[in-house]
Design an enzyme around this catalytic site. Structure first.
Site, PDB file in Angstrom:
ATOM      1  N   ASP A 242      76.151  39.677  93.766  1.00  0.00           N
ATOM      2  CA  ASP A 242      76.985  39.837  94.963  1.00  0.00           C
ATOM      3  C   ASP A 242      77.789  38.593  95.293  1.00  0.00           C
ATOM      4  OD1 ASP A 242      74.796  41.937  95.207  1.00  0.00           O
ATOM      5  OD2 ASP A 242      76.219  42.495  96.783  1.00  0.00           O
ATOM      6  N   ASN A 252      71.721  38.025  94.046  1.00  0.00           N
ATOM      7  CA  ASN A 252      71.652  39.447  93.685  1.00  0.00           C
ATOM      8  C   ASN A 252      70.478  40.064  94.441  1.00  0.00           C
ATOM      9  OD1 ASN A 252      72.694  41.684  92.156  1.00  0.00           O
ATOM     10  ND2 ASN A 252      70.859  41.606  90.899  1.00  0.00           N
TER      11      ASN A 252
END
Ligand code: MRU
Length: 362
Positions: A242, A252
């Site tokens: 992300d 993540n």
């Protein structure tokens, strides 16, 4: 990618009216494939917050289309700023959200209000199209890493966490794109799919999309990965992210860090796949500074799924009254990351590695 032979993206404009935004409602998968129509910026913000759409690149694309919906209603400077703030506040960790909104506002700032909505739709569509192209490209960068692990025609076992497939993007996926490309190229690949508590994106979404595409896979409890690595049953790990800070730290889904530690201990290569919209050049130390979303404890205390009668329901799995915590992401330090798979190539998880591929980045 395809569902039962029909090509889909995760987000598209309704061809009947040309302006409302269609999404696959991911809170209904894998039990039911339902298309939802978003008609206002508030509905777009709610779709992101409630995770009807999720995954870093798709969050960004939805925010861009959400801004279009807002500008249709009111194209003034004030409304654009208000709508962008509404969308930006939906989820804190995926940098693609802020990236997409900043790109939209930058392109629209000098456009007169009466032309803004039309220009915004063109830009949002460009963001979506570029995401699909970039993820297909990184799939081709990552596929040789899978093929290279094949020992005399044996099946290559890849472990992945959460859903970083096409459902998390506009198309193709990040971690799953190399798997799809390798599969198309005839490499025998099997995927260990972490269930990914508390929301089960692996069990509910990754397993579903791999199954629809015909890729061999097995769903495992989150805690099984380390054991499988010790036994030599995992050839490589590929996850999405992300937000990658400029030193190569990787945020993540919660639990990714533990997989990276296990991979490090057992000598299993650990790769992270991302389009460049996921790099946050403003953060020098991701472990310290990437914002981590804290979600409702109810996601820990309750699980949703298909009941015996087929209805989607929720059951409690924690005694009432127990205190709950639900950090939704963790950060894997760059030293545990074997490489970053991007649309421009593979690089080391470091500032010099990222700069070697993206010398033009601000
Ligand atoms: O909370 P989610 O489901 O939005 O989290 C998604 C992930 O953690 C993905 O691994 C990440 O966005 C990878 S990008 C395809």
């Amino acid at each position: 990618m395809r569902i039962d032979g029909i090509a889909y993206r995760t987000i598209w404009l309704d061809p009947d009216d040309g302006w409302s935004v269609c999404i696959i409602d991911q809170t209904r998968l894998p039990w039911s494939l339902e298309i939802a129509r978003l008609t206002t910026v508030e509905e777009a913000a709610h779709a992101i917050r409630a995770m009807r759409v999720r995954g870093a690149p798709l969050i960004g694309a939805t925010a861009a289309f959400g801004l279009c919906l807002g500008l249709r209603a009111d194209p003034s400077d004030e409304a654009m700023a208000r709508d962008a703030s509404l969308l930006a506040a939906t989820r804190p960790t995926a940098v693609n959200l802020g990236w997409a909104l900043a790109r939209m506002r930058h392109r629209l700032a000098a456009v007169p209000p009466h032309e803004r909505a039309a220009r915004a739709y063109r830009e949002a569509q460009a963001i979506a199209d570029e995401d699909a192209v970039q993820n297909e490209a990184l799939g081709h960068v990552g596929a040789p890493l899978i093929a290279g692990r094949a020992r005399s025609g044996d099946t290559v076992n890849v472990l992945t966490h959460c859903n970083a497939g096409w459902l998390a993007c506009v198309d193709w996926g990040t971690a799953l794109a190399p798997i799809y490309v390798a599969h198309e190229q005839g490499v025998a690949v099997h995927v260990w799919v972490d269930e990914t508590r508390p929301r089960n994106q692996g069990a509910a979404l990754t397993a579903w999309e791999l199954g629809k595409h015909g890729v061999a896979h097995t769903v495992i409890a989150d805690n099984a990965g380390g054991h499988l690595m010790q036994r030599g049953l995992v050839d490589l790990v590929i996850v999405g992210t992300d937000r990658v800070s400029r030193n190569g730290d990787v945020a993540n889904k919660i639990g990714t860090y533990l997989k990276a530690l296990a991979a490090h201990d057992t000598g299993v290569p650990f790769y992270v796949a991302l389009p460049s919209s996921t790099i946050d050049w403003t953060i020098a130390d991701g472990v310290r500074d990437i914002p981590i979303e804290e979600r409702s404890g109810r996601e820990v205390s309750h699980m949703s799924g298909a009941m015996a009668d087929g209805r989607i329901g929720e059951i409690a799995v924690v005694a009432a009254g127990s205190p709950l915590a639900n950090p939704a992401f963790d950060v894997t330090p760059a030293r545990l990351v074997g490489g970053l798979i991007t649309e421009r190539g593979l690089c080391a998880a470091s500032e010099s590695g990222l700069r070697s591929l993206f010398p033009d980045a601000a």
